[in-house]
Motif scaffolding. Structure first.
Motif, short mmCIF file in Angstrom:
data_model
loop_
_atom_site.label_atom_id
_atom_site.label_comp_id
_atom_site.label_asym_id
_atom_site.label_seq_id
_atom_site.Cartn_x
_atom_site.Cartn_y
_atom_site.Cartn_z
N LYS A 143 0.84 -1.19 0.00
CA LYS A 143 0.00 0.00 0.00
C LYS A 143 0.88 1.24 0.00
CE LYS A 143 -0.88 0.45 4.99
NZ LYS A 143 -1.93 0.56 6.02
N LYS A 144 0.32 2.31 -0.55
CA LYS A 144 1.04 3.58 -0.58
C LYS A 144 0.92 4.24 0.78
CE LYS A 144 -0.67 7.20 -2.65
NZ LYS A 144 -1.16 8.12 -3.70
N ILE A 145 2.06 4.74 1.28
CA ILE A 145 2.05 5.50 2.53
C ILE A 145 1.76 6.97 2.23
CG2 ILE A 145 3.43 6.20 4.53
CD1 ILE A 145 5.08 3.61 4.06
N GLY A 146 2.37 7.50 1.17
CA GLY A 146 2.14 8.89 0.80
C GLY A 146 3.03 9.30 -0.35
N GLU A 147 2.75 10.46 -0.91
CA GLU A 147 3.59 11.01 -1.98
C GLU A 147 3.45 12.53 -2.00
OE1 GLU A 147 2.36 10.67 -6.17
OE2 GLU A 147 0.63 9.53 -5.44
N GLY A 148 4.48 13.20 -2.55
CA GLY A 148 4.42 14.65 -2.65
C GLY A 148 5.80 15.27 -2.73
N ASN A 149 5.81 16.59 -2.76
CA ASN A 149 7.07 17.33 -2.84
C ASN A 149 7.84 17.24 -1.52
OD1 ASN A 149 6.57 18.33 -5.51
ND2 ASN A 149 5.14 19.81 -4.64
N ASP A 150 9.17 17.14 -1.62
CA ASP A 150 9.99 17.15 -0.43
C ASP A 150 10.63 18.54 -0.24
OD1 ASP A 150 12.32 17.35 -2.00
OD2 ASP A 150 12.64 15.19 -2.00
N PRO A 151 11.29 18.81 0.88
CA PRO A 151 11.84 20.15 1.14
C PRO A 151 13.04 20.51 0.27
CG PRO A 151 11.54 18.93 3.20
CD PRO A 151 11.36 17.96 2.08
N TRP A 152 13.55 19.55 -0.52
CA TRP A 152 14.77 19.79 -1.30
C TRP A 152 14.50 19.89 -2.80
CZ3 TRP A 152 14.07 15.68 2.13
CH2 TRP A 152 14.51 15.95 3.43
N GLY A 153 13.26 20.10 -3.16
CA GLY A 153 12.91 20.28 -4.56
C GLY A 153 12.62 19.01 -5.32
N GLY A 154 12.55 17.91 -4.64
CA GLY A 154 12.24 16.64 -5.29
C GLY A 154 10.81 16.23 -5.05
N TYR A 155 10.44 15.10 -5.67
CA TYR A 155 9.11 14.54 -5.49
C TYR A 155 9.29 13.09 -5.06
CZ TYR A 155 4.13 13.68 -6.23
OH TYR A 155 2.80 13.38 -6.02
N ARG A 156 8.63 12.70 -3.96
CA ARG A 156 8.83 11.39 -3.38
C ARG A 156 7.52 10.61 -3.26
NH1 ARG A 156 13.73 10.95 0.14
NH2 ARG A 156 15.00 12.75 -0.42
N ALA A 157 7.66 9.29 -3.22
CA ALA A 157 6.52 8.42 -2.94
C ALA A 157 7.01 7.30 -2.03
CB ALA A 157 5.95 7.84 -4.23
N GLY A 158 6.16 6.89 -1.10
CA GLY A 158 6.52 5.85 -0.15
C GLY A 158 5.50 4.73 -0.12
N PHE A 159 6.00 3.50 0.03
CA PHE A 159 5.15 2.31 0.00
C PHE A 159 5.58 1.32 1.08
CE2 PHE A 159 5.76 4.14 -4.16
CZ PHE A 159 4.48 4.26 -4.65
N GLU A 160 4.65 0.46 1.47
CA GLU A 160 4.99 -0.59 2.43
C GLU A 160 4.33 -1.90 2.01
OE1 GLU A 160 3.40 -0.19 6.41
OE2 GLU A 160 1.80 1.11 5.68
N GLY A 161 4.97 -2.99 2.42
CA GLY A 161 4.44 -4.31 2.12
C GLY A 161 5.01 -5.32 3.08
N SER A 162 4.39 -6.49 3.15
CA SER A 162 4.85 -7.53 4.05
C SER A 162 4.67 -8.89 3.39
CB SER A 162 4.05 -7.46 5.36
OG SER A 162 4.56 -8.37 6.30
N TYR A 163 5.68 -9.77 3.59
CA TYR A 163 5.65 -11.09 2.98
C TYR A 163 6.17 -12.12 3.97
CZ TYR A 163 7.09 -14.96 -0.05
OH TYR A 163 7.25 -16.20 -0.61
N ILE A 164 5.52 -13.27 4.04
CA ILE A 164 5.98 -14.37 4.88
C ILE A 164 6.81 -15.31 4.02
CG2 ILE A 164 5.36 -16.28 6.39
CD1 ILE A 164 4.64 -13.57 7.54
N LEU A 165 8.10 -15.40 4.33
CA LEU A 165 9.05 -16.21 3.56
C LEU A 165 9.29 -17.52 4.30
CD1 LEU A 165 12.28 -14.96 1.90
CD2 LEU A 165 12.44 -16.84 3.52
N LYS A 166 9.21 -18.62 3.57
CA LYS A 166 9.52 -19.93 4.13
C LYS A 166 10.98 -20.24 3.78
CE LYS A 166 7.72 -24.64 4.35
NZ LYS A 166 6.72 -25.59 3.82
N ARG A 167 11.83 -20.38 4.79
CA ARG A 167 13.27 -20.54 4.55
C ARG A 167 13.58 -21.72 3.65
NH1 ARG A 167 16.68 -21.79 8.33
NH2 ARG A 167 15.19 -22.65 9.80
N SER A 168 12.92 -22.84 3.86
CA SER A 168 13.24 -24.04 3.09
C SER A 168 12.91 -23.90 1.61
CB SER A 168 12.50 -25.25 3.68
OG SER A 168 11.10 -25.07 3.66
N ASP A 169 11.99 -22.99 1.27
CA ASP A 169 11.68 -22.74 -0.14
C ASP A 169 12.89 -22.19 -0.89
OD1 ASP A 169 9.09 -23.61 0.11
OD2 ASP A 169 8.19 -21.61 0.17
#
Length: 195
Positions: A143-169
């Motif tokens: 899911k998106k956390i947020g997006e927009g202009n940053d204080p240094w003249g750039g444009y940013r976007a942030g996302f998060e996700g979660s996955y369950i990894l099985k070690r033996s795989d």
């Protein structure tokens, strides 16, 4: 000598394809992952009593993100496996060894997306995860956390996700007991739009 392509000269299907490609190419933007504000954390159960957690300190990659066209969302992440950090040097040394990540033989892990089902705010991301020399197609919610202009003249976007990894795989079969077979991987990615 110049060459011009007229959409009128193309069959209807090809003209529509050409128009959709030109719109897609015009709207999709590449974002470079900001490694100082992005985190890939992991945790696994320790003997059924508590959690062992850590992070990878060196990650890089790109995101193709278009808030108007979900088909254009793409992710490409590279992880330096030797950069793992669990806050205990001796344990980190063991995890880097051939019994776990085998970082000398497999210095990087990668995730390359193959599809996305959702919208600009979130959905299910699919892709090929290569870890410990094994590649598997996986899917997990983001899911998106947020997006927009940053204080240094750039444009940013942030996302998060979660996955369950099985070690033996992924061929990591060192016996830590059944409670430690699964590893939760949490991604917090912040990326800067390329100018």
């Amino acid at each position: 000598m110049s060459f011009k392509l007229s959409l009128k000269a193309l069959p209807v299907g090809l003209a529509a394809l050409a128009m959709s490609l030109s719109v897609s190419m015009a709207n999709a933007a590449e974002y470079k992952i900001d490694p100082t504000h992005s985190f890939i954390n992991f945790k696994t159960n320790h003997l059924g009593f508590s959690w062992l957690s850590g992070t990878f300190n060196k990650i890089s990659g790109t995101i193709d993100y278009d808030p108007e066209n979900s088909a254009d969302q793409k992710v490409n992440i590279e992880i330096d496996t030797a950069s793992l950090d669990t806050n205990l040097p001796e344990r980190d040394k063991h995890l880097r060894s051939a019994e776990f990540f085998d970082v000398e033989k497999f210095p990087t892990a990668t995730f390359v997306s193959t599809g996305y089902d959702g919208d600009a705010n979130g959905g299910t991301l699919s892709g090929d995860l290569t870890l410990h020399g094994v590649t598997k197609n996986i899917s997990f919610d983001v899911k998106k956390i947020g997006e927009g202009n940053d204080p240094w003249g750039g444009y940013r976007a942030g996302f998060e996700g979660s996955y369950i990894l099985k070690r033996s795989d992924f061929g990591m079969n060192y016996n830590l007991g059944p409670a430690a077979e699964n590893v939760q991987v949490d991604l917090f990615i912040e990326a800067i739009k390329e100018k």
